[in-house]
Every structure is written in C-alpha cells, then in structure tokens.
Design an enzyme around this catalytic site. Structure first.
Site, PDB file in Angstrom:
ATOM      1  N   ARG A 140      -3.867  -1.302   5.078  1.00 21.13           N
ATOM      2  CA  ARG A 140      -3.817   0.156   5.203  1.00 21.13           C
ATOM      3  C   ARG A 140      -3.761   0.838   3.847  1.00 21.13           C
ATOM      4  NH1 ARG A 140      -4.125   4.116   6.707  1.00 21.13           N
ATOM      5  NH2 ARG A 140      -2.340   5.114   7.642  1.00 21.13           N
ATOM      6  N   LYS A 141      -3.593   0.062   2.784  1.00 20.33           N
ATOM      7  CA  LYS A 141      -3.517   0.634   1.441  1.00 20.33           C
ATOM      8  C   LYS A 141      -4.906   0.631   0.804  1.00 20.33           C
ATOM      9  CE  LYS A 141       0.913   0.753   2.144  1.00 20.33           C
ATOM     10  NZ  LYS A 141       0.997   0.090   3.448  1.00 20.33           N
TER      11      LYS A 141
END
Length: 379
Positions: free
Chosen positions: A179-180
C-alpha cells in the site's frame, strides 16, 4: 473495479528477484546492505537498518530507547493500529493524543495535555504521507526529556521544510508494504542519525548476534559468534532488497505522478460542496500515499453511503484512517479528548490513487462523487 491502490511493479523487479534466486544467496546479505545505504542516502540520513516490517522497526526503536513496563508512550489514535501495538510489544502503555484537523497529524498542541511524569517517548506519524511539523514537537519533547520517534511508514518522498521527511530524526521507521509507494512485498527500514544505535539495531534484528550471518558465511575461517543480549528475528531478505533497489529508482517518478493525479482531483472536486481534500501543509509537501477527503456534516450521503455508491460504480474506495482507541484491543486505554480523531475517522474516505490510474478511471471516481453531491459530472 478501479482499485484504491496498485503497486507499480514490472519486469525489472521480477528480474532483480530472479537474479538473487539464481545467485543462491536469498537471505539477508549484500543486497540488503546495498539497499540500506541507498535508502538512507535517499532520505538524507547516515544510517539505515533493513528489517521485516515498519512495525518491527518501531518496536526496535522503542527497545533501543529502553522503553518498557511502567512507561507511557504518546501516540495518535488516528493511525493504523500498529503504531499503538509496538508500544504494547515493548511492555509500555500507549496514551492516545488527538490530531490537527487540517493534516491528521499530532502536534505539540495535542500532545502536551496527555504528557505525564511516566511519558518516556512520543511517536509522531506522518499520516498518509502528509508531513507532520516535527520541529515544535521535538522542542517540547527535548524540554521534557522525552524521546521522539517518527513513524514514517507512508512518508517516503515527502518533504519537510525542503528536506526529506526523517532526515534529522534520531529514529524513524519506514514501511515497504504494497500500500506504500515503494514496496518490497513486506519489509521495513529503521533510519537513525546515531551510528551507535544503528550498530546495536543490526545486532538486535539478528537475535543479538555480534557477527552477522552474512559475515559468518563469507568468512574463510571458522567464526564463533556470541550473543550479548536477547534479540529478535527482524531480518529482511536479499530478494526483498533487490526489489527495493529497483523501486528506489522509480521513487521520484512515483511521487511526481501521484502529485499530478492529486492536482487533478483538487481541480475536479474544487466546486463540490461539502468535500474537503487533503493537500500540502505550509511546512512541506506530501507524497500523496493516500488521497483522502473529508465530508461535511451536510453532505447528502454519509461516508459509508458514499463508499457504497462508489462501489456500485466500480470504484474501490476505502474508509479513512482508523481510530485505534475505538478498537476492542484498546478499550480502557488512557487518552485525551479525541474529538477531531473521531470526526475524521467517521467522515473521511480514501479515493483511488496509483501510478497507472488513467484519466478515464479518475473521471469515473470524480463523477461518482459529484453526482452524489447533486452536481453534474465533470466529464
């Protein structure tokens, strides 16, 4: 469905991982060391220690500071639950502080009311890649003899007063979760301005061993290691690091693209009543790890109703940042007034934002929000 996030991965990452597999050295080794040096250089700090996750980097930070039973650590409730969990893992008590409405970050104003004689550390989160104004908070902690740790899980590529976030942090923790922006699948990094802390962290991540496994296996002579203190198994693999090195080369393009897409959202949502979008703070620039919007109380739909409307239109949005103090795991834990945290948690949602988001996909997202507000579609 248009996903809320999709990591930017390609053949270079696949080939880098395959190259490590073919080399026969897949555990922590030379690629990890190279990734540590390159990442530390990118964020403008002297020392990087690769670990298995941002959570373990946070826990290791508190362990290095001697935080333990009887201590209190101030954390934002407006954060993924890992920020509070690492305090419990250290044996201490998390104390929840409120955040500023504009950026969702704690500040000296929200932290000071919950400090007690038992407070030994504060963890400031650069929430969703929006840089917190660390300077005043650092002064407050310095005056009270309190350590400050930066949870920079989402913040790689963000800036504070023209410098990379975390560049002057005694201890900062980073995430490489998918998700980064920059991902290694799983994994994290601890960065520090103190070489002695870095050296101890490298021992602790490898069970407290005084000689790394890589150095032991590469030696032509027998090596008898010793264990000076109880450590952990927080290692990163060379497979992950090889992917991370490729991702690091993409970082500037990732940030540029996300900021372009965010500018598009700002323009297309500017005239929508009852919608406030996240933006750069005056003290820095965000990498737009997440693009979140807050709905006013008089918006025609509730946050959850809008999430449902978006889903029906083929858009996978998400509820905003959680309020950790509301979770059953933290029932009864001490905290101050958390009115802003609760409002933001209830009224914010995260819209799709990723490198390969198309103009048409962004148009679908925006038009769905506009129609929900009773306006015409932008396209």
């Amino acid at each position: 469905m248009i996903p809320v996030m999709r990591p930017w991965l390609g053949e270079e990452e696949a080939e880098a991982a395959a190259g490590v597999v073919r080399s026969g050295w897949v555990a922590q080794g030379p690629r990890v060391a190279e990734f540590e040096d390159r990442f530390a250089d990118r964020v403008g700090v002297r020392n990087g220690v690769a670990v298995s996750s941002c959570t373990t980097a946070l826990h290791l930070s508190l362990h290095l500071l001697g935080v333990g039973p009887g201590d209190e650590v101030v954390v934002p409730s407006f954060s993924f639950i890992a920020t509070a969990n690492c305090v419990v893992h250290a044996g201490a008590t998390p104390v929840f502080a409120d955040v500023e409405a504009e950026d969702g970050n704690i500040s000296e104003r929200t932290v000071e009311p919950v400090l007690t004689p038992r407070t030994t550390a504060v963890i400031v989160v650069h929430q969703a890649g929006v840089p917190a104004d660390v300077g005043p908070l650092r002064e407050l902690c310095r005056d009270r003899g309190i350590a400050l740790v930066e949870d920079a899980a989402c913040a790689v590529g963000a800036t504070l007063h023209g410098r990379p976030v975390g560049s002057d942090a005694l201890l900062a923790a980073w995430s490489f979760h998918p998700r980064k922006l920059l991902t290694t699948g799983e994994g994290g990094m601890l960065t520090t301005t103190d070489p002695a802390l870095a050296e101890r962290a490298r021992r602790l991540r490898e069970h407290g061993m005084d000689v790394s496994a890589a150095a032991r296996h590469l030696s032509r002579q027998p090596v008898l290691e010793s264990y000076g203190e109880v450590g952990f198994n927080y290692r990163m693999t060379d497979i992950q690091a090889a992917i991370g090195l490729v991702q690091l080369g993409r970082l500037d393009a990732m940030v540029q693209r996300r900021r372009e897409l965010a500018a598009g959202y700002h323009e297309l949502l500017a005239d929508v009543p009852g919608v406030r979008a996240v933006h750069d703070p005056v003290h820095g620039t965000t990498n737009y790890q997440s693009f979140w919007v807050e709905l006013a109380a008089d918006f025609p739909l509730s946050r959850n109703e809008l999430l449902g409307t978006l889903a029906e239109a083929g858009v996978s949005a998400r509820a905003g940042i959680m309020a950790s103090h509301r979770q059953p795991a933290y029932a009864g834990h001490p905290h101050g007034d958390l009115g802003t945290t609760e409002r933001l948690t209830d009224r914010t949602l995260i819209l799709p934002l990723f490198h390969e988001l198309t103009e048409a996909e962004q148009g679908t997202v925006v038009d769905t929000v506009r129609r929900a507000a009773g306006l015409r579609a932008a396209s």
